[in-house]
Design an enzyme around this catalytic site. Structure first.
Site, PDB file in Angstrom:
ATOM      1  N   ASP A   1       2.750   2.562   2.642  1.00 31.06           N
ATOM      2  CA  ASP A   1       3.148   3.060   3.941  1.00 31.06           C
ATOM      3  C   ASP A   1       3.121   1.868   4.923  1.00 31.06           C
ATOM      4  OD1 ASP A   1       0.566   3.654   3.765  1.00 31.06           O
ATOM      5  OD2 ASP A   1       1.048   6.224   3.805  1.00 31.06           O
TER       6      ASP A   1
ATOM      7  N   CYS B   1       0.872  -1.233  -0.040  1.00 32.03           N
ATOM      8  CA  CYS B   1       0.003   0.005  -0.080  1.00 32.03           C
ATOM      9  C   CYS B   1       0.873   1.285   0.041  1.00 32.03           C
ATOM     10  CB  CYS B   1      -0.821  -0.004   1.456  1.00 32.03           C
ATOM     11  SG  CYS B   1      -2.315  -1.223   0.871  1.00 32.03           S
TER      12      CYS B   1
ATOM     13  N   CYS C   1       6.748   7.538   2.808  1.00 28.89           N
ATOM     14  CA  CYS C   1       7.284   9.026   2.448  1.00 28.89           C
ATOM     15  C   CYS C   1       7.504   9.681   3.621  1.00 28.89           C
ATOM     16  CB  CYS C   1       6.200   9.764   1.669  1.00 28.89           C
ATOM     17  SG  CYS C   1       4.630   9.874   2.633  1.00 28.89           S
TER      18      CYS C   1
ATOM     19  N   CYS D   1      -1.179   9.975   6.707  1.00 29.14           N
ATOM     20  CA  CYS D   1       0.189   9.489   7.545  1.00 29.14           C
ATOM     21  C   CYS D   1       0.111   9.839   9.005  1.00 29.14           C
ATOM     22  CB  CYS D   1       1.254  10.470   7.234  1.00 29.14           C
ATOM     23  SG  CYS D   1       1.838  10.186   5.065  1.00 29.14           S
TER      24      CYS D   1
END
Lengths: 286, 411
Positions: A37, A35, A62, A106
């Protein structure tokens, strides 16, 4: 090019608490390589004080995923486990001076890893684990979506994608996301309406039993259960006997030493606020 | 990073710097030579003369007649013009053929065409990014209005056999368009010798400024303009000609012709050396795209178990410009559609970096970049839950997603 804050860049270039704790008391793994992350959070807990002594992370992702992980470990170290669980994804984003909205997922990943690590430490299942998957592309469940909408006051399907990734792959679940969004938003509005007295003299309206039962059910589903889920718990409405509401606590609430206080302080208070001042709450043990 | 530090620019497939000689050629047309080429006095004649020269110079790079060149605002406009011209001039044909690895300028039209009831076939590629030839031939039907394919892929540099494909379409009476944005100036072109009907070029990929492109339209091909207006471009595109930019593009095409040999010898060697240097120094890397069938300036390398955006930001801090096919750099949530079409394993799809060189790059820069990579990858792998000591962590439950049915896991 993403407009990252200086704090995000700083935590990305010099991440704190990378690695695995010396003695793993709780191990939370969320996301996946496929996916894009993935985050593993391990915590070491002073069991006598129920305090997080050390927290370390390993992240594939990221810059904002790495920075969110780093920030989250800094925020929970030294906190009691209960206090740590109060950290929301918005808190993580705020700590970093904000994240681009497309990158908010995130911060959600960070919060999910924290819950997973605590659930693992307490030996209870994750509250989201029994919920149906809505987004097949990224494996996002209905409960995760509902909760993220509520906690972040989301108002569009696009925002749901920014915060949870749901709908960002093939896009096939977008009609379903629209429905969930509508349901949650309607629920919120009804709740808000009920908070204002309806009668001209300011007195709360007189409820029939059916109206009261419906209100209780809605308050538990939309207000109380989501709040308990933040602490790794859940609640089930068993029965209503006059003004006495019978509930069963699930997840970490079931074994939580502060369950009694949770009931008295939180559930009762919420039901009195949203339904009627005369409500009392009783826990049913299975 | 501080502005005084010298940048190493290895992202020439994204855009290129304007060549100083291009800028110099353009400047008078922002000043005293402002005439409208359509007007009837000497000031205008000067502009018209330069417009003609610009057309001749671009035609020389493409190997076609000057009157076959239509100036546009960019490669995307050229692509859109080609597609809609082919469809509007053949209203009885309702089928469009393209590939799964096209640029968004084409793919975004695919979505719209399907909504409008057209049939669209997207031909696949093999694991090296080469066209599946049989699939391509099978896709061509009497109902096909247009086949449109990238000449070279912008992400991997892989070249499609455009001459052969155009031939196959011509034999079947099907129009053929190619987006040649990544080959113009990089490989020699001689369109007069091909059966290509339409071809797109973008100025800013060959050292001209952004905002100028062209569409080659083979003489005799039926055409419907995209931009309606005056009689400019022989009625092929309305709107006053962008004289300064056309002059710039003309000069850039001249320079590209002059540099063609350097591009195909020295730049190719630099690229090969860069690629070998990086994959030789770092384990668990892979080159995406057929090494034997690429434009000379491009390499696409995947670093397994790390994510592309994180690599790019560390490179940027070292003054190195590159790009990535990772999901996070694009704002979309999935890695590059090109790498997915090639079946690049998900362990590598998110960690892809594209390095694209130009004749301005030097051997010294290549050495600097080769040295910059290993510590960056090592740092990110150290942080990755999928990496342990000096190899992939075994039995990691996070390797696949919960459903296994996403486009990456499920193929």
């Amino acid at each position: 090019m993403w407009d990252y804050t200086e704090k995000v860049k700083e935590h990305f270039e010099h991440p704190r608490n990378v690695g695995v704790v010396e003695r793993i008391d709780g191990d939370g793994q969320v996301g996946s390589l496929s996916c894009g992350d993935a985050l593993r959070l391990t915590i070491q807990v002073d069991k006598a004080k129920d305090t997080i002594e050390d927290a370390r992370f390993q992240t594939f992702g990221c810059a904002s995923a790495i920075a969110s992980s780093s920030a989250m470990t800094e925020m929970i170290k030294g906190k009691s486990v209960d206090e740590a669980l109060k950290v929301t994804n918005q808190d993580i984003a705020d700590y970093l001076g904000g994240l681009p909205r497309e990158k908010m997922h995130c911060s959600v990943l960070g919060r999910e890893a924290l819950e997973a690590a605590v659930a693992n430490y307490r030996g209870v299942p994750l509250p989201q684990s029994d919920s149906p998957i809505i987004c097949e592309c990224f494996g996002v469940t209905e409960k995760e979506i509902e909760r993220t909408i509520r906690e972040n006051s989301l108002t569009s399907v696009e925002e749901i994608t920014f915060y949870t990734k749901a709908g960002g792959g093939c896009g096939g679940c977008q009609p379903e996301l629209e429905k969930i969004l509508k349901r949650v938003l309607t629920g919120n509005r009804e709740t808000a309406l009920r908070k204002t007295p309806l009668e001209g003299d300011g007195a709360p309206p007189k409820l029939t039993f059916l109206q009261k039962a419906r209100l209780i059910e809605e308050a538990i589903t939309h207000e109380i259960a989501p709040a308990l889920m933040q602490d790794g718990g859940d609640i089930e409405l068993v029965d209503i006997d006059g003004d006495e509401v019978l509930v069963r606590l699930k997840g970490s609430c079931a074994t939580c030493p502060s369950a009694k206080r949770t009931l008295a302080d939180f559930v009762t208070e919420k039901l009195r606020e949203l339904v009627s001042e005369s409500i009392t709450v009783k826990e049913v043990r299975s | 990073m501080s502005d005084d530090k010298k940048l190493i620019y290895f992202d020439n497939n994204a855009t290129t710097p304007i060549h100083p000689e291009v800028l110099e050629a353009m400047l008078p047309f922002f000043g005293p030579k402002y005439g409208n080429p359509s007007s009837m006095y000497p000031l205008a004649m000067a502009s018209a003369a330069e417009l003609k020269k610009g057309r001749e110079k671009t035609a020389a790079l493409l190997g076609c007649e000057p009157r076959e060149v239509i100036f546009t605002s960019c490669g995307t406009e050229s692509d859109n013009t080609a597609i809609w011209s082919a469809l509007r001039t053949q209203p009885d044909r309702r089928h469009f053929v393209t590939s799964r690895v096209e640029h968004p300028a084409i793919l975004s039209n695919v979505t719209l065409l399907r909504k409008l009831g057209y049939r669209v076939t997207e031909v696949g590629v093999d694991e090296k990014g080469n066209l599946l030839w049989d699939q391509f031939i099978e896709a061509l039907t009497p109902d096909t209005a247009l086949a449109s394919f990238l000449w070279a892929n912008n992400e991997t540099g892989v070249i499609f056999p455009i001459e052969k494909m155009a031939e196959a379409c011509s034999e079947r009476g099907i129009l053929f368009h190619t987006d040649a944005v990544q080959v113009a100036g990089k490989i020699p072109l001689n369109l007069a010798k091909t059966k290509v009907d339409m071809l797109s070029v973008s100025g800013h990929k060959l050292n001209a400024p952004k905002g100028i492109g062209l569409l080659y339209l083979r003489r005799g091909v039926k055409y419907a303009p995209f931009m309606l207006g005056g009689h400019q471009e022989s009625g092929h595109r309305g709107g006053t000609e962008n004289v300064p930019y056309i002059v710039g593009l003309g000069r850039a095409c001249e320079l590209a012709l002059a540099h063609m040999e350097d591009e195909n010898t020295r730049v190719r060697d630099l690229r090969d050396h860069l690629e070998a240097g990086i994959i030789g120094a770092i384990p668990y890397t892979r080159v995406n795209g057929d090494p034997a069938n690429r434009v000379p300036n491009t390499t696409n390398i995947s670093f397994e178990y790390v994510e592309g955006e994180a690599i790019l930001l560390h490179l940027a801090a070292a003054g190195i410009c590159a790009s990535s096919g990772s999901a996070c750099t694009s704002g979309s949530l999935e890695p590059s559609h090109v790498l997915r079409a090639m079946g690049v394993p998900f362990t590598a799809a998110h960690g892809s970096i594209r390095l694209s060189l130009s004749v301005s790059n030097t051997a010294e820069e290549v050495e600097t970049v080769i040295k910059a990579f290993p510590p960056i990858i090592a740092k990110l792998r150290e942080m990755s839950p999928f990496w342990k000591d000096d190899g992939p962590a075994k039995d990691n439950s996070m390797l696949t997603c919960e459903t296994g049915s996403c486009q990456v896991c499920g193929g």
